[in-house]
Design a protein around this motif. Structure first.
Motif, PDB file in Angstrom:
ATOM      1  N   ILE A 169       3.673   5.200   7.486  1.00 57.30           N
ATOM      2  CA  ILE A 169       3.560   5.642   6.092  1.00 57.30           C
ATOM      3  C   ILE A 169       4.276   6.975   5.961  1.00 57.30           C
ATOM      4  O   ILE A 169       4.125   7.863   6.818  1.00 57.30           O
ATOM      5  CB  ILE A 169       2.073   5.782   5.699  1.00 57.30           C
ATOM      6  CG1 ILE A 169       1.356   4.448   5.894  1.00 57.30           C
ATOM      7  CG2 ILE A 169       1.925   6.279   4.272  1.00 57.30           C
ATOM      8  CD1 ILE A 169      -0.140   4.573   6.046  1.00 57.30           C
ATOM      9  N   VAL A 170       5.035   7.157   4.903  1.00 63.28           N
ATOM     10  CA  VAL A 170       5.781   8.410   4.731  1.00 63.28           C
ATOM     11  C   VAL A 170       5.428   9.051   3.389  1.00 63.28           C
ATOM     12  O   VAL A 170       5.099   8.379   2.407  1.00 63.28           O
ATOM     13  CB  VAL A 170       7.309   8.185   4.816  1.00 63.28           C
ATOM     14  CG1 VAL A 170       7.697   7.640   6.181  1.00 63.28           C
ATOM     15  CG2 VAL A 170       7.798   7.273   3.700  1.00 63.28           C
ATOM     16  N   PHE A 171       5.459  10.386   3.435  1.00 69.27           N
ATOM     17  CA  PHE A 171       5.387  11.202   2.212  1.00 69.27           C
ATOM     18  C   PHE A 171       6.764  11.841   2.020  1.00 69.27           C
ATOM     19  O   PHE A 171       7.292  12.457   2.949  1.00 69.27           O
ATOM     20  CB  PHE A 171       4.327  12.304   2.348  1.00 69.27           C
ATOM     21  CG  PHE A 171       2.912  11.788   2.358  1.00 69.27           C
ATOM     22  CD1 PHE A 171       2.222  11.620   1.163  1.00 69.27           C
ATOM     23  CD2 PHE A 171       2.278  11.476   3.546  1.00 69.27           C
ATOM     24  CE1 PHE A 171       0.910  11.154   1.174  1.00 69.27           C
ATOM     25  CE2 PHE A 171       0.985  11.002   3.559  1.00 69.27           C
ATOM     26  CZ  PHE A 171       0.296  10.836   2.366  1.00 69.27           C
ATOM     27  N   GLN A 172       7.307  11.685   0.851  1.00 72.17           N
ATOM     28  CA  GLN A 172       8.660  12.191   0.593  1.00 72.17           C
ATOM     29  C   GLN A 172       8.674  13.695   0.290  1.00 72.17           C
ATOM     30  O   GLN A 172       9.732  14.269   0.084  1.00 72.17           O
ATOM     31  CB  GLN A 172       9.296  11.438  -0.580  1.00 72.17           C
ATOM     32  CG  GLN A 172       9.453   9.942  -0.335  1.00 72.17           C
ATOM     33  CD  GLN A 172      10.494   9.614   0.724  1.00 72.17           C
ATOM     34  OE1 GLN A 172      11.306  10.477   1.113  1.00 72.17           O
ATOM     35  NE2 GLN A 172      10.476   8.374   1.208  1.00 72.17           N
ATOM     36  N   HIS A 173       7.505  14.312   0.267  1.00 71.53           N
ATOM     37  CA  HIS A 173       7.417  15.742  -0.036  1.00 71.53           C
ATOM     38  C   HIS A 173       6.322  16.358   0.831  1.00 71.53           C
ATOM     39  O   HIS A 173       5.552  15.644   1.501  1.00 71.53           O
ATOM     40  CB  HIS A 173       7.103  15.960  -1.522  1.00 71.53           C
ATOM     41  CG  HIS A 173       5.857  15.234  -1.959  1.00 71.53           C
ATOM     42  ND1 HIS A 173       4.591  15.726  -1.760  1.00 71.53           N
ATOM     43  CD2 HIS A 173       5.715  14.027  -2.583  1.00 71.53           C
ATOM     44  CE1 HIS A 173       3.714  14.862  -2.231  1.00 71.53           C
ATOM     45  NE2 HIS A 173       4.355  13.824  -2.731  1.00 71.53           N
ATOM     46  N   GLN A 174       6.225  17.667   0.811  1.00 73.21           N
ATOM     47  CA  GLN A 174       5.226  18.364   1.615  1.00 73.21           C
ATOM     48  C   GLN A 174       3.829  18.104   1.043  1.00 73.21           C
ATOM     49  O   GLN A 174       3.616  18.108  -0.173  1.00 73.21           O
ATOM     50  CB  GLN A 174       5.515  19.869   1.607  1.00 73.21           C
ATOM     51  CG  GLN A 174       4.684  20.646   2.600  1.00 73.21           C
ATOM     52  CD  GLN A 174       5.056  22.121   2.604  1.00 73.21           C
ATOM     53  OE1 GLN A 174       5.101  22.761   1.539  1.00 73.21           O
ATOM     54  NE2 GLN A 174       5.340  22.655   3.777  1.00 73.21           N
TER      55      GLN A 174
END
Length: 538
Positions: free
Chosen positions: A108-113
């Protein structure tokens, strides 16, 4: 089941901006905890079912190969990997995606902090609450299971309750009884599951093992252990191969409940066996003086003009077997259960008594009103004993003729014992029924074997002496000739010899015996008895 999966967690608001990019088939993995971990050497730090949060700093510095990193997470039992993009990593390496897809491991990825502390605090609170709900539900389940153990056929109620509570098919494979499943629509799986279980040793510890594949589904199984051995296996059919912690705990409580039910049943059955043993033992040893006292144990089985009848079955353990791990008492109890089930199916009421460390006596009563034909089948009984009491154990048994007076039980017991002795002595496998023993009924009651030896020698010595110094064929020829009622053409056909050869042998036999076998029936009968006696004591 109150256990959160990766898919469940992705539905919560902290993951609103998250994107699942790999391992789509692993969304059903259960998550026990969210854990922030930036180090790449984490061997021994994972307990399983963690969702790992990372910025990818170690991967950005090339401290570990991306493929190896994912493989180590899978081996450690992690449920999923969440990576924050932008700070250290701009994108996920293709080999990580490939390895994750291969192992059905979600990335799973978050595109921002993102604030990992907010993520972990929110989700871990939900997980703690879910765990609390699991404990509460488990406590309720344990309470209900305890109530069901006191019901007749409690194991069947437990199987049904577990299905109703989980909504998943349940399988129960006992060692000594017929298998059971709920609902009935999954019987197609029951046979395969039973085969899988019986392919293994019943004493194998199923606890803690992962679910195993069963056709297009999975089964989580656990052994029902008590008194140092397994009494069966209980299984829950799962829609996936992921082990469910709450289901595992429910399965553990259910196996314990069935074990307690079986122990209670065993206690009551042993009480019944003890009462039966005293009564049958007193009958055999002629300690009950009259028929009325004997009948008081089983009630009035005489109806109208019909009389109660019974037989005595004596079973002797000839080989206990090396792979049966139970005690002598357990072995006798298992055999007694098998005998009881068999005779009840045959419309008999069995009363069982342990006579010696290797012997059981069963008085089987047939109800006077029963219209069913006597369906006792020694071969069927033997197969039932071999099936239910595996482990190399073998038995021999004899069956008395029918009796109507219980005070004659000692005679019935002697007849059954004689049949065991006769079957062990005989060159050919004889019937277990006393009434089919023919002349052996008389021979077995000749107390002095020397009388029989003298009788055999008196009638057959000339033939034995001749066969010992010539080709040994006269005795066999005589047996076949008598078996074919002195019909020469039939005897020659069975012996595969020409009729002239048979005539020559018969002339020699009659010369040695001193009489015409076909023409003197009384002497012929004496010779036939001598031949049977010789085979018995050979």
């Amino acid at each position: 089941m109150n256990l959160l999966t990766v898919k469940d967690i992705l539905q919560h608001s902290p993951f609103a901006d998250a994107e699942l990019i790999a391992g789509f088939d692993g969304e059903t993995r259960h998550v026990r905890w969210l854990h922030v971990m930036e180090i790449l050497d984490f061997s021994g730090l994972l307990h399983g079912k963690e969702m790992i949060l990372t910025t990818g700093v170690g991967l950005a510095k090339n401290e570990a190969a991306p493929r190896t990193y994912v493989e180590q997470l899978v081996e450690g039992g992690a449920s999923a990997l969440c990576i924050e993009l932008g700070t250290y990593l701009e994108e996920i390496p293709a080999e990580m995606v490939e390895t994750a897809n291969k192992n059905q491991f979600p990335i799973i990825v978050f595109q921002h902090q993102v604030r990992f502390i907010d993520l972990s605090q929110t989700i871990n609170s939900i997980l703690v609450n879910a765990h609390h709900q699991n404990l509460k539900e488990l406590d309720e389940v344990s309470h209900q299971l305890q109530i069901l153990t006191s019901k007749p056929n409690g194991y069947a109620h437990i199987v049904k309750f577990l299905y109703e509570r989980t909504g998943l098919p349940i399988y129960y494979i006992p060692v000594h009884e017929d298998s059971l499943c709920y609902p009935g629509s999954v019987k197609t799986y029951l046979k395969e599951f039973e085969g899988r279980v019986r392919d293994y040793d019943f004493h194998r510890a199923y606890s803690g093992t992962p679910p195993f594949a069963l056709k297009h589904t999975f089964v989580l199984a656990q052994s029902i252990d008590m008194m140092g051995q397994s009494w069966g296996v209980l299984g829950i059919q799962l829609p996936h191969g992921e082990k469910d912690e709450l289901l595992s705990l429910m399965l553990d409580r259910a196996t314990l409940a069935i074990g307690n039910h079986l122990l209670r049943t065993k206690y009551h059955e042993e009480q019944q066996l003890h009462q039966e043993q005293t009564w049958v033992n007193d009958l055999i040893n002629q300690k009950i003086p009259n028929e009325n006292q004997a009948m008081a144990k089983i009630g009035n089985y005489k109806k109208g003009n019909h009389e109660m009848s019974y037989r005595m079955v004596v079973l002797t353990i000839t080989n206990q077997g090396e792979s049966f791990s139970g005690s002598a008492e357990d072995i006798h109890f298992h055999i007694a259960l098998t005998l009881r089930n068999y005779f009840e199916r045959k419309n008999y009421r069995p009363f069982i008594c342990r006579m010696k460390s290797y012997q059981l006596a069963v008085l089987i009563v047939k109800h006077a009103e029963s219209s069913r034909k006597d369906t006792l089948n020694p071969k069927e009984l033997e197969e039932s004993l071999n099936t239910k009491n595996a482990g190399g154990m073998s038995c021999e048994f004899g069956i008395s003729q029918p009796y109507t007076c219980l005070t004659a039980a000692h005679s019935a017991f002697e007849e059954a014992e004689q049949m065991i002795q006769l079957r062990q002595m005989s060159q050919k496998k004889m019937s277990a029924f006393f009434e089919e023993a023919g002349i052996f009924q008389l021979l077995m009651n000749v107390k002095e074997e020397t009388y029989i030896e003298h009788f055999v020698a008196q009638h057959l010595r000339p033939l034995y002496q001749y066969d010992s110094s010539h080709a040994p064929y006269l005795l066999e020829t005589l047996k076949v000739y008598l078996r074919n009622h002195c019909v020469k053409i039939e005897a020659a056909r069975e012996l595969h010899i020409a009729r002239q050869t048979l005539y020559s042998r018969l002339d020699k036999i009659e010369e040695l015996l001193g009489f015409d076998v076909a023409e003197q029936p009384k002497k012929r009968l004496a010779v036939e008895i001598a031949l049977e006696a010789a085979d018995m004591y050979k």
